[in-house]
Design a protein around this motif. Sequence first.
Motif, short mmCIF file in Angstrom:
data_model
loop_
_atom_site.label_atom_id
_atom_site.label_comp_id
_atom_site.label_asym_id
_atom_site.label_seq_id
_atom_site.Cartn_x
_atom_site.Cartn_y
_atom_site.Cartn_z
N ASP A 181 0.80 -1.26 0.02
CA ASP A 181 -0.11 -0.08 0.03
C ASP A 181 0.90 1.33 -0.02
O ASP A 181 0.49 2.46 -0.54
CB ASP A 181 -0.85 -0.05 1.29
CG ASP A 181 -2.14 -0.47 0.93
OD1 ASP A 181 -2.76 -0.48 -0.13
OD2 ASP A 181 -2.99 -0.77 2.00
N ASN A 182 2.01 1.08 0.59
CA ASN A 182 2.75 2.32 0.94
C ASN A 182 4.22 1.92 0.48
O ASN A 182 5.09 1.61 1.28
CB ASN A 182 2.89 2.50 2.48
CG ASN A 182 3.86 3.77 2.68
OD1 ASN A 182 4.08 4.50 1.74
ND2 ASN A 182 4.17 3.73 3.96
N ARG A 220 8.71 5.52 -3.98
CA ARG A 220 8.93 6.72 -3.19
C ARG A 220 10.34 7.15 -3.80
O ARG A 220 10.60 8.39 -3.97
CB ARG A 220 9.03 6.61 -1.55
CG ARG A 220 8.66 8.11 -1.03
CD ARG A 220 8.25 7.79 0.41
NE ARG A 220 9.20 6.79 1.07
CZ ARG A 220 8.93 5.90 1.97
NH1 ARG A 220 7.76 5.66 2.03
NH2 ARG A 220 9.78 5.41 2.78
N THR A 248 5.45 -0.72 8.12
CA THR A 248 4.10 -0.04 7.59
C THR A 248 4.13 0.35 6.17
O THR A 248 3.93 1.16 5.64
CB THR A 248 4.06 1.35 8.31
OG1 THR A 248 5.17 2.17 8.21
CG2 THR A 248 3.79 1.02 9.85
N THR A 249 4.61 -0.71 5.49
CA THR A 249 4.60 -0.84 3.90
C THR A 249 3.25 -1.47 3.64
O THR A 249 2.71 -1.14 2.40
CB THR A 249 5.54 -1.50 3.33
OG1 THR A 249 5.58 -2.75 3.74
CG2 THR A 249 7.01 -0.82 3.64
#
Lengths: 254, 128
Positions: free
Chosen positions: A119-120, A125, A244-245
């Motif tokens: 999701d992240n 990035r 928290t990926t």
Amino acid sequence: MAIKRRDLLKLGGLTLIGTAASAAVGGVYTKPQEALKGSRWALAIDVVKCKENRATCGLKCVEVCHSLHNVPSIPDKKKEIKWIWEEKFEHAFPEHEANYYLNEKLHDTPFLLLCNHCDNPPCVRVCPTKATFKREDGIVMMDYHRCIGCRFCMAACPYGARSFNWIDPRPFIAKVNPEYPSRMKGVVEKCTLCYERIAEGKIPACVEACPAKAIVFGDLKNPNDEINKILKERIAIRRKEELTTYPSVFYLIG
Amino acid sequence: MYNAGKVIIFIVVLILFFTIPMWLNLGRVEAIPQPELPKDKTKCIESKEYMRAYHMKLLDDWRKQAIRENKHVYVAKDGEKHFVSLQKTCMKCHNNKEKFCDSCHNFVVTHPDCWNCHIAPEVAEKWQ
């Protein structure tokens, strides 16, 4: 007679319009009718079924994925390319090493690892050219046309799901699939959750190929989807959740 | 003009330098290529004139739309739908890259790097 400024401007405007119009001619683009519709694609891998059938399945998922996408089999481990592969529990989940009970239970269980389509996604990035990006439906895509081979994404990916083409992969592809491109030296590649099959209304190749039906593909945002029912009923773990990926590959362990 | 002699010589040298390709090819006559069209097909996805002028733009749009916008269907001006894919759509009709693509591209010394990854039908055939 000298040309008036007004006329010159008119001519210039017309030329501009003409150029723009000639460049814009052509058709329009749409999504195929038969394409699968979803807003957050995910995989649930049933490691219990995987373990039970491991002796007979012959890792069909890996074989089919790699042959369909022209993934080369390079014998040199340092240069190898992999989209989906098998790994031991303690390597896939090093953070669970201290959990003795889980560790004992899952010992000798094969874990299929692939791109987690987070999701992240940290890879997205850091990519300076936006060659890797996240689609609306959650698939983390690779645009090989744009990849400059800087390997920032490989450094950022906590799952080691990306491979770099150190050499021309073509001599290492035994049987080619003429409907899918190969890659070239100097680009990073990884699993793209069979985006090309989803566009044709098919489920990912690994899901279809598994003889034990141990891999389930579905839309997390659709409450009626089978994957959501399974995730509610079963115990699922994800790799390196503390980062928290938010990976969208779930491992059903109980 | 000051130093007229030197300046004129310099200009002549410059002109000669920038026209080297012309001088090197002087007198070499090469036939304008006649790309071989697919035998059993009469019509491409757009008109012949459009494809001649804009095939490179169309291919560039196709790759962007399919990979980046997730739009895999191209609706041509005549309303016909085509699946956006070089290997699944274009090369199914134009099944001879050497006689179709390469004949012109070699003539105009344009070497697009599509074929480093995309597989031409004749390459796939040899591979098997």
